[in-house]
Motif scaffolding. Structure first.
Motif, PDB file in Angstrom:
ATOM      1  N   CYS A  73       0.821  -1.222   0.000  1.00 37.13           N
ATOM      2  CA  CYS A  73       0.000   0.000   0.000  1.00 37.13           C
ATOM      3  C   CYS A  73       0.847   1.260   0.000  1.00 37.13           C
ATOM      4  CB  CYS A  73      -0.949  -0.001   1.197  1.00 37.13           C
ATOM      5  SG  CYS A  73      -0.101   0.138   2.806  1.00 37.13           S
ATOM      6  N   LYS A  75       2.140   2.843   2.655  1.00 38.51           N
ATOM      7  CA  LYS A  75       2.027   3.689   3.842  1.00 38.51           C
ATOM      8  C   LYS A  75       3.332   3.751   4.639  1.00 38.51           C
ATOM      9  CE  LYS A  75      -2.131   5.464   4.020  1.00 38.51           C
ATOM     10  NZ  LYS A  75      -2.329   6.927   4.131  1.00 38.51           N
ATOM     11  N   CYS A  76       4.001   2.616   4.789  1.00 38.94           N
ATOM     12  CA  CYS A  76       5.249   2.614   5.564  1.00 38.94           C
ATOM     13  C   CYS A  76       6.300   3.493   4.889  1.00 38.94           C
ATOM     14  CB  CYS A  76       5.764   1.185   5.743  1.00 38.94           C
ATOM     15  SG  CYS A  76       6.098   0.316   4.195  1.00 38.94           S
ATOM     16  N   GLU A  78       5.694   5.996   2.920  1.00 39.01           N
ATOM     17  CA  GLU A  78       5.219   7.377   3.034  1.00 39.01           C
ATOM     18  C   GLU A  78       5.549   7.970   4.406  1.00 39.01           C
ATOM     19  OE1 GLU A  78       0.908   9.647   3.368  1.00 39.01           O
ATOM     20  OE2 GLU A  78       1.022   7.737   2.285  1.00 39.01           O
ATOM     21  N   TYR A  79       5.422   7.170   5.454  1.00 38.64           N
ATOM     22  CA  TYR A  79       5.642   7.653   6.812  1.00 38.64           C
ATOM     23  C   TYR A  79       7.126   7.765   7.154  1.00 38.64           C
ATOM     24  CZ  TYR A  79       0.850   7.644   8.644  1.00 38.64           C
ATOM     25  OH  TYR A  79      -0.456   7.937   8.913  1.00 38.64           O
ATOM     26  N   ALA A 110       2.406   2.947  10.854  1.00 37.73           N
ATOM     27  CA  ALA A 110       1.645   3.141   9.622  1.00 37.73           C
ATOM     28  C   ALA A 110       1.031   1.851   9.093  1.00 37.73           C
ATOM     29  CB  ALA A 110       2.543   3.755   8.548  1.00 37.73           C
ATOM     30  N   CYS A 111       1.703   0.721   9.345  1.00 37.01           N
ATOM     31  CA  CYS A 111       1.257  -0.548   8.768  1.00 37.01           C
ATOM     32  C   CYS A 111      -0.021  -1.050   9.456  1.00 37.01           C
ATOM     33  CB  CYS A 111       2.347  -1.604   8.881  1.00 37.01           C
ATOM     34  SG  CYS A 111       1.898  -3.177   8.103  1.00 37.01           S
TER      35      CYS A 111
END
Length: 285
Positions: A73, A75-76, A78-79, A110-111
């Motif tokens: 996805c 998210k990790c 991105e963070y 984030a995960c």
């Protein structure tokens, strides 16, 4: 009181000042602790010898991403503020770059798919030596291959005793390890030398400390070696001069033999005693 002994370059005499200041304070009877924050090349224990009391192994947490649970996805990635995660969704590949990871935990937060766990990785050690009943030394030592010494510096400084005068022997330069040390000090002593390189790097240190709003003063080591360039700069910038350590062959001889000049020469004990009382006076103002 927490005092950082720092400079913009290596070889100006930070360890000379920190070890002899430590020696004078402990002989006056005050509680004192010296923390060697130059964890890449600690050398305080070349001059101060005591009894080993404790060794703490320092670790960091490295994220491990399970590719079977990962949905890619992003998210990790991105963070992560340090670009420590590489993700290639087209070929179902995701990897953590350990050298860039700062152990902030953002990726785990984030995960949403429990795809990230953490492994511990040894980063170094912090060793405590008892020098006298009222004095001890903490030596931080980073493991070979560890990218940044900043975490271990922070861990060592966190062990500072509020009931003691604490001296930080800072890393050279004005990069992250320098900042990680001086930002935790209440007062900074910049050690410089009367050379063009000394002046250039002093200016960098002064600029950095002013941005950090840290009170500081200057000691000129090897005074008499060059001209008055350092003194002229200090006057121009209205920076206080704490003291002068002369360009003296017997200092170099004692230092090369791992001896403290405050033990070997009474005049230098008196000099560092005077420097210490000036520091106390400035700190009370």
């Amino acid at each position: 009181m927490k005092i950082a002994i720092a400079s913009g370059k290596g070889g100006t005499g930070k360890t000379l000042v920190s070890t002899n200041l430590f020696n004078v304070i402990q002989k006056e009877g005050s509680n004192v602790r010296l923390i060697d924050c130059d964890s890449e090349e600690p050398n305080v224990c070349q001059f101060l010898h005591g009894t080993l009391e404790e060794e703490i192994i320092t670790t960091t947490h490295i994220p491990v991403i399970d590719g079977r649970k990962c949905t890619f996805c992003g998210k990790c990635q991105e963070y992560c503020s340090y670009n420590a995660i590489i993700m290639l969704p087209a070929i179902k590949t995701i990897q953590v770059i350990e050298d860039l990871c700062h152990d902030c935990g953002a990726c785990s937060y984030a995960c949403q798919y429990d795809a990230i766990t953490e492994n511990k990785k040894v980063t170094g050690s912090i060793t405590q030596y008892r020098i006298a009943p009222n004095a001890d030394v903490l030596e931080s030592q980073i493991e070979i291959g560890i990218y940044s010494p900043v975490p271990i510096i922070g861990q060592a400084i966190a062990m500072a005793d509020d009931d003691a005068v604490t001296i930080f022997d800072s890393p050279p330069g004005t990069s992250c390890p320098f900042i990680a040390t001086v930002e935790r000090a209440e007062f900074v002593i910049l050690v410089t030398e009367p050379t063009p390189f000394g002046l250039n790097d002093l200016k960098l240190s002064v600029e950095t400390l002013r941005k950090l709003n840290k009170p500081f003063t200057v000691i000129i080591n090897r005074f008499g070696l060059g001209n008055a360039m350092i003194e002229n700069y200090l006057k121009q910038e209205e920076i206080s001069l704490l003291g002068l350590i002369p360009f003296d062959k017997k200092i170099a001889t004692a230092y090369a033999s791992g001896q403290l000049i405050t033990d070997e020469f009474p005049e230098y004990f008196r000099l560092f005693e005077s420097l210490y009382h000036q520091i106390l006076k400035q700190n009370q103002q």
